[in-house]
Design a protein around this motif. Structure first.
Motif, PDB file in Angstrom:
ATOM      1  N   LEU A  12       0.831  -1.201   0.000  1.00 48.91           N
ATOM      2  CA  LEU A  12       0.000   0.000   0.000  1.00 48.91           C
ATOM      3  C   LEU A  12       0.866   1.252   0.000  1.00 48.91           C
ATOM      4  CD1 LEU A  12      -2.792   1.408   0.310  1.00 48.91           C
ATOM      5  CD2 LEU A  12      -2.423   1.232   2.788  1.00 48.91           C
ATOM      6  N   ASN A  13       1.862   1.262   0.880  1.00 50.90           N
ATOM      7  CA  ASN A  13       2.749   2.417   0.948  1.00 50.90           C
ATOM      8  C   ASN A  13       3.615   2.542  -0.294  1.00 50.90           C
ATOM      9  OD1 ASN A  13       2.857   3.985   3.710  1.00 50.90           O
ATOM     10  ND2 ASN A  13       2.289   1.870   4.148  1.00 50.90           N
ATOM     11  N   GLY A  14       4.004   1.422  -0.866  1.00 43.89           N
ATOM     12  CA  GLY A  14       4.784   1.471  -2.095  1.00 43.89           C
ATOM     13  C   GLY A  14       4.039   2.172  -3.211  1.00 43.89           C
ATOM     14  N   PHE A  15       2.746   1.888  -3.326  1.00 40.11           N
ATOM     15  CA  PHE A  15       1.944   2.536  -4.361  1.00 40.11           C
ATOM     16  C   PHE A  15       1.655   4.001  -4.039  1.00 40.11           C
ATOM     17  CE2 PHE A  15       0.646  -1.918  -5.326  1.00 40.11           C
ATOM     18  CZ  PHE A  15       1.128  -1.947  -6.621  1.00 40.11           C
ATOM     19  N   LEU A  16       1.476   4.321  -2.746  1.00 47.18           N
ATOM     20  CA  LEU A  16       1.080   5.679  -2.383  1.00 47.18           C
ATOM     21  C   LEU A  16       2.245   6.644  -2.193  1.00 47.18           C
ATOM     22  CD1 LEU A  16      -1.839   4.943   0.109  1.00 47.18           C
ATOM     23  CD2 LEU A  16      -1.991   5.675  -2.266  1.00 47.18           C
ATOM     24  N   ILE A  17       3.327   6.198  -1.564  1.00 46.35           N
ATOM     25  CA  ILE A  17       4.445   7.118  -1.282  1.00 46.35           C
ATOM     26  C   ILE A  17       5.703   6.785  -2.068  1.00 46.35           C
ATOM     27  CG2 ILE A  17       3.567   7.618   1.027  1.00 46.35           C
ATOM     28  CD1 ILE A  17       5.769   5.887   2.209  1.00 46.35           C
ATOM     29  N   GLY A  18       5.692   5.666  -2.761  1.00 49.11           N
ATOM     30  CA  GLY A  18       6.864   5.245  -3.523  1.00 49.11           C
ATOM     31  C   GLY A  18       7.575   4.105  -2.806  1.00 49.11           C
ATOM     32  N   TRP A  19       8.156   3.216  -3.593  1.00 45.44           N
ATOM     33  CA  TRP A  19       8.760   2.010  -3.030  1.00 45.44           C
ATOM     34  C   TRP A  19       9.984   2.322  -2.179  1.00 45.44           C
ATOM     35  CZ3 TRP A  19       5.694  -1.952  -3.020  1.00 45.44           C
ATOM     36  CH2 TRP A  19       4.708  -2.048  -4.004  1.00 45.44           C
ATOM     37  N   ALA A  20      10.809   3.251  -2.624  1.00 42.83           N
ATOM     38  CA  ALA A  20      12.008   3.591  -1.858  1.00 42.83           C
ATOM     39  C   ALA A  20      11.638   4.255  -0.534  1.00 42.83           C
ATOM     40  CB  ALA A  20      12.925   4.503  -2.671  1.00 42.83           C
ATOM     41  N   ASP A  21      10.660   5.157  -0.571  1.00 44.43           N
ATOM     42  CA  ASP A  21      10.222   5.805   0.668  1.00 44.43           C
ATOM     43  C   ASP A  21       9.567   4.804   1.615  1.00 44.43           C
ATOM     44  OD1 ASP A  21      11.192   8.314   0.062  1.00 44.43           O
ATOM     45  OD2 ASP A  21       9.311   9.006  -0.836  1.00 44.43           O
ATOM     46  N   GLY A  34       7.709  12.690   7.400  1.00 44.58           N
ATOM     47  CA  GLY A  34       8.372  13.325   6.268  1.00 44.58           C
ATOM     48  C   GLY A  34       7.860  12.903   4.915  1.00 44.58           C
ATOM     49  N   VAL A  35       6.858  12.042   4.865  1.00 49.02           N
ATOM     50  CA  VAL A  35       6.311  11.595   3.583  1.00 49.02           C
ATOM     51  C   VAL A  35       4.833  11.962   3.525  1.00 49.02           C
ATOM     52  CG1 VAL A  35       7.951   9.703   3.325  1.00 49.02           C
ATOM     53  CG2 VAL A  35       5.777   9.292   4.469  1.00 49.02           C
ATOM     54  N   HIS A  36       4.296  11.978   2.311  1.00 49.36           N
ATOM     55  CA  HIS A  36       2.878  12.283   2.139  1.00 49.36           C
ATOM     56  C   HIS A  36       2.256  11.219   1.274  1.00 49.36           C
ATOM     57  CE1 HIS A  36       3.122  16.117   4.105  1.00 49.36           C
ATOM     58  NE2 HIS A  36       4.204  16.400   3.403  1.00 49.36           N
ATOM     59  N   PRO A  37       1.173  10.623   1.592  1.00 46.24           N
ATOM     60  CA  PRO A  37       0.337  10.844   2.759  1.00 46.24           C
ATOM     61  C   PRO A  37       0.884  10.136   4.003  1.00 46.24           C
ATOM     62  CG  PRO A  37      -0.707   9.218   1.359  1.00 46.24           C
ATOM     63  CD  PRO A  37       0.540   9.677   0.660  1.00 46.24           C
ATOM     64  N   GLN A  38       0.696  10.786   5.135  1.00 44.95           N
ATOM     65  CA  GLN A  38       1.230  10.250   6.390  1.00 44.95           C
ATOM     66  C   GLN A  38       0.332   9.178   6.994  1.00 44.95           C
ATOM     67  OE1 GLN A  38       1.932  13.379   9.164  1.00 44.95           O
ATOM     68  NE2 GLN A  38       3.429  14.417   7.872  1.00 44.95           N
ATOM     69  N   TRP A  39      -0.940   9.190   6.675  1.00 42.98           N
ATOM     70  CA  TRP A  39      -1.870   8.264   7.318  1.00 42.98           C
ATOM     71  C   TRP A  39      -1.497   6.801   7.077  1.00 42.98           C
ATOM     72  CZ3 TRP A  39      -4.453   4.757   4.378  1.00 42.98           C
ATOM     73  CH2 TRP A  39      -4.572   5.016   3.019  1.00 42.98           C
ATOM     74  N   CYS A  40      -0.875   6.517   5.950  1.00 45.17           N
ATOM     75  CA  CYS A  40      -0.497   5.132   5.674  1.00 45.17           C
ATOM     76  C   CYS A  40       0.938   4.830   6.095  1.00 45.17           C
ATOM     77  CB  CYS A  40      -0.700   4.807   4.200  1.00 45.17           C
ATOM     78  SG  CYS A  40       0.332   5.786   3.095  1.00 45.17           S
TER      79      CYS A  40
END
Length: 100
Positions: A12-21, A34-40
């Protein structure tokens, strides 16, 4: 179950904030603030902080237990009887029955 939840949060986070982040948030390199969206990112960060070390520890414990069990293949009574045999004084050498 826990591993599946970790995988789903990571995906989920890979799709929303990027895989590296997502990777950096899970390992604690980057703050979830430090990332957006923070909720996930916050659940992923908590999972990386708590669940991942538990999974790694459980896997290491399993491997160590299996290695210990593999080396306990002999019964204690067999080991003790071998030790007592090895600790016994040597028998006298055979007599030379030459007769001369």
């Amino acid at each position: 179950m826990v591993l599946a939840v970790c995988g789903m949060l990571y995906a989920l986070n890979g799709f929303l904030i990027g895989w590296a982040d997502a990777y950096e948030v899970m390992l604690g390199i980057t703050s979830p603030a430090g990332v957006h969206p923070q909720w996930c990112a916050w659940p992923l960060s908590l999972t990386g902080w708590a669940a991942i070390p538990a999974i790694v520890g459980a896997a290491a414990g399993y491997v160590i237990t299996e290695q210990i069990n593999a080396h306990h293949a002999r019964e204690l009574s067999d080991v003790l009887s071998e030790l007592s045999r090895l600790a016994a004084p040597p028998s006298p050498p055979p007599a030379s029955g030459d007769g001369s």
